[in-house]
Write a protein that holds these residues in place. Structure first.
Motif: not given
Length: 148
Positions: A55-57, A64-65, A69-72, A81-82
């Motif tokens: 779902n992160y793609d 997944v860039a 990923y970090l958008h969420f 998260a980083v």
């Protein structure tokens, strides 16, 4: 949708503004295991790792860039998260994307005895290690360990 919820749980990211304390880590890791073992077979299968990230793609290109990923992710755990993304982006050299090559390597890291299956004890041990190693990035600042 289930994989999206599990992934949010898996990395410990919420939209809450208060810091999150994941201790005791063994309980957190155990809950992660049970919410990630989609088919209920008592192990975390390689295909379930794909499901966690699907779902992160956002652009559906099979990877997944970092920005996807970090958008969420929001504070208070953005820095955590980083670091987790850097762990997931483990195929040398890191390229800012998580794809099947990274998933294979990451899964292999979780599979301590290298038998091709990640059982509950391996999964829990892996996540306890990740949470302990990055404690300062996810623990409420009032409880974070003080380093000399």
């Amino acid at each position: 949708m289930k994989s999206c919820i599990v992934f949010v749980c898996m990395i410990g990211i919420t939209l809450a503004q208060d810091p999150i304390d994941f201790r005791p880590y063994n309980v957190t890791a155990l809950n992660l295991f049970y919410s990630s073992d989609y088919n209920g077979n008592g192990q975390f299968d390689r295909s379930e790792l794909n499901d966690v990230f699907r779902n992160y793609d956002v652009n559906h290109d099979g990877r997944v860039a970092r920005h996807e990923y970090l958008h969420f992710i929001s504070q208070p755990l953005y820095d955590f998260a980083v670091i987790l993304f850097e762990d997931y982006d483990c195929a040398p050299p890191p390229d800012g994307f998580v794809d099947d090559v990274d998933f294979d390597l990451y899964y292999s890291e979780m599979d301590a005895n290298q038998d091709g299956m990640v059982v509950i004890s391996e999964f829990v041990d892996h996540w306890i290690h990740v949470l302990e190693k990055n404690e300062a990035l996810h623990m409420p600042s009032s409880q974070a360990p003080v380093t000399p």
